[in-house]
Design an enzyme around this catalytic site. Structure first.
Site, PDB file in Angstrom:
ATOM      1  N   HIS A  44       9.120 -23.917   9.637  1.00  0.00           N
ATOM      2  CA  HIS A  44       7.989 -24.599  10.274  1.00  0.00           C
ATOM      3  C   HIS A  44       6.664 -24.393   9.552  1.00  0.00           C
ATOM      4  O   HIS A  44       5.791 -25.250   9.632  1.00  0.00           O
ATOM      5  CB  HIS A  44       7.828 -24.114  11.728  1.00  0.00           C
ATOM      6  CG  HIS A  44       8.858 -24.685  12.650  1.00  0.00           C
ATOM      7  ND1 HIS A  44       8.747 -24.663  14.020  1.00  0.00           N
ATOM      8  CD2 HIS A  44      10.047 -25.305  12.394  1.00  0.00           C
ATOM      9  CE1 HIS A  44       9.801 -25.239  14.574  1.00  0.00           C
ATOM     10  NE2 HIS A  44      10.615 -25.623  13.611  1.00  0.00           N
ATOM     11  N   THR A  71       2.463  -1.836   9.103  1.00  0.00           N
ATOM     12  CA  THR A  71       2.833  -2.796  10.151  1.00  0.00           C
ATOM     13  C   THR A  71       3.051  -4.217   9.634  1.00  0.00           C
ATOM     14  O   THR A  71       3.540  -5.069  10.384  1.00  0.00           O
ATOM     15  CB  THR A  71       1.709  -2.888  11.201  1.00  0.00           C
ATOM     16  OG1 THR A  71       0.519  -3.315  10.518  1.00  0.00           O
ATOM     17  CG2 THR A  71       1.466  -1.553  11.882  1.00  0.00           C
ATOM     18  N   HIS A 120       5.989 -30.935  10.600  1.00  0.00           N
ATOM     19  CA  HIS A 120       5.422 -29.643  10.199  1.00  0.00           C
ATOM     20  C   HIS A 120       4.512 -29.801   8.978  1.00  0.00           C
ATOM     21  O   HIS A 120       3.545 -29.063   8.827  1.00  0.00           O
ATOM     22  CB  HIS A 120       6.536 -28.637   9.917  1.00  0.00           C
ATOM     23  CG  HIS A 120       7.435 -28.464  11.106  1.00  0.00           C
ATOM     24  ND1 HIS A 120       7.000 -27.875  12.268  1.00  0.00           N
ATOM     25  CD2 HIS A 120       8.707 -28.866  11.332  1.00  0.00           C
ATOM     26  CE1 HIS A 120       7.982 -27.894  13.161  1.00  0.00           C
ATOM     27  NE2 HIS A 120       9.021 -28.498  12.612  1.00  0.00           N
ATOM     28  N   ASP A 122       0.864  -1.181   0.000  1.00  0.00           N
ATOM     29  CA  ASP A 122       0.000   0.000   0.000  1.00  0.00           C
ATOM     30  C   ASP A 122       0.902   1.234   0.000  1.00  0.00           C
ATOM     31  O   ASP A 122       2.126   1.126  -0.206  1.00  0.00           O
ATOM     32  CB  ASP A 122      -1.001  -0.045   1.176  1.00  0.00           C
ATOM     33  CG  ASP A 122      -0.345   0.173   2.540  1.00  0.00           C
ATOM     34  OD1 ASP A 122       0.898   0.288   2.613  1.00  0.00           O
ATOM     35  OD2 ASP A 122      -1.083   0.215   3.541  1.00  0.00           O
ATOM     36  N   CYS A 144       3.012  -3.245   4.159  1.00  0.00           N
ATOM     37  CA  CYS A 144       2.168  -2.118   4.571  1.00  0.00           C
ATOM     38  C   CYS A 144       2.850  -1.480   5.778  1.00  0.00           C
ATOM     39  O   CYS A 144       4.029  -1.752   6.031  1.00  0.00           O
ATOM     40  CB  CYS A 144       0.737  -2.560   4.853  1.00  0.00           C
ATOM     41  SG  CYS A 144       0.515  -3.723   6.218  1.00  0.00           S
TER      42      CYS A 144
HETATM   43  C1  RB5 Z   1      -2.431   2.369   6.497  1.00  0.00           C
HETATM   44  O1  RB5 Z   1      -2.664   3.551   7.184  1.00  0.00           O
HETATM   45  C2  RB5 Z   1      -2.101   1.250   7.487  1.00  0.00           C
HETATM   46  O2  RB5 Z   1      -3.213   0.953   8.238  1.00  0.00           O
HETATM   47  C3  RB5 Z   1      -1.580   0.029   6.741  1.00  0.00           C
HETATM   48  O3  RB5 Z   1      -0.420   0.367   6.058  1.00  0.00           O
HETATM   49  C4  RB5 Z   1      -1.223  -1.179   7.602  1.00  0.00           C
HETATM   50  O4  RB5 Z   1      -0.310  -0.852   8.594  1.00  0.00           O
HETATM   51  C5  RB5 Z   1      -2.377  -1.959   8.080  1.00  0.00           C
HETATM   52  O5  RB5 Z   1      -2.249  -2.973   8.769  1.00  0.00           O
END
Ligand code: RB5
Length: 152
Positions: A98, A67, A133, A8, A65
């Protein structure tokens, strides 16, 4: 290896560096975007990468993304996908050994370039251990099939 990659807007800048790394390592890269730094919805990108990996058209996928978590949640809705949110060498290695992870989910906001590059090489080069596994992955496959039969 055929690798499909997507991010993203939060992973936009990291993704181009990762694509360059993959090409330098001799992999064939399919990039599904996002192709601008404008905000977009990560599930749409996760869906594209996951369909390609789940259908076997690419051997591995990488999703980025902020996180790594949203991408991972969305990717694991698709049959045949084993997406893992990794944040260090240990999680990258163990997701292969695993879990036979076929999609690596990375947090662009949390990790530096050197760490990410090392994790990617490790993740691409580490084999699945198989054995007990494999049996556990087969159980997950059954869960996937059973979930498809749930009403509503
Ligand atoms: C976008 O703002 C953010 O929510 C996305 O990049 C991600 O971290 C979602 O899990």
């Amino acid at each position: 290896m055929n690798i499909v990659i997507g991010s993203d807007h939060r992973g936009f800048h990291v993704r181009s560096k990762i694509s360059e790394l993959l090409a330098r390592l001799g992999h064939t890269v399919q990039d599904v975007g996002t192709f601008s730094p404008e905000a977009c919805d990560y599930p749409d990108i996760a869906a594209q990468v996951s369909k390609i990996v789940g259908s076997g058209k690419a051997e591995r996928g990488i999703l980025i993304c902020g996180t790594g978590l949203g991408m991972c949640i969305a990717a694991n809705k698709f049959p045949g996908v084993r997406a893992a949110p990794c944040h260090d060498d240990v999680t990258a290695e163990m997701s292969r050994r695993h879990n036979d992870a076929n999609i690596l989910c990375l947090p662009a906001d949390l990790l530096g370039e050197r760490l990410i590059d090392g994790m990617i090489e490790l993740w691409l080069n580490t084999p699945f251990n198989g054995g007990r596994h494999q049996r556990r992955l087969e159980r997950i496959q059954h869960l996937e099939q059973d979930a498809g039969k749930c009403p509503g």
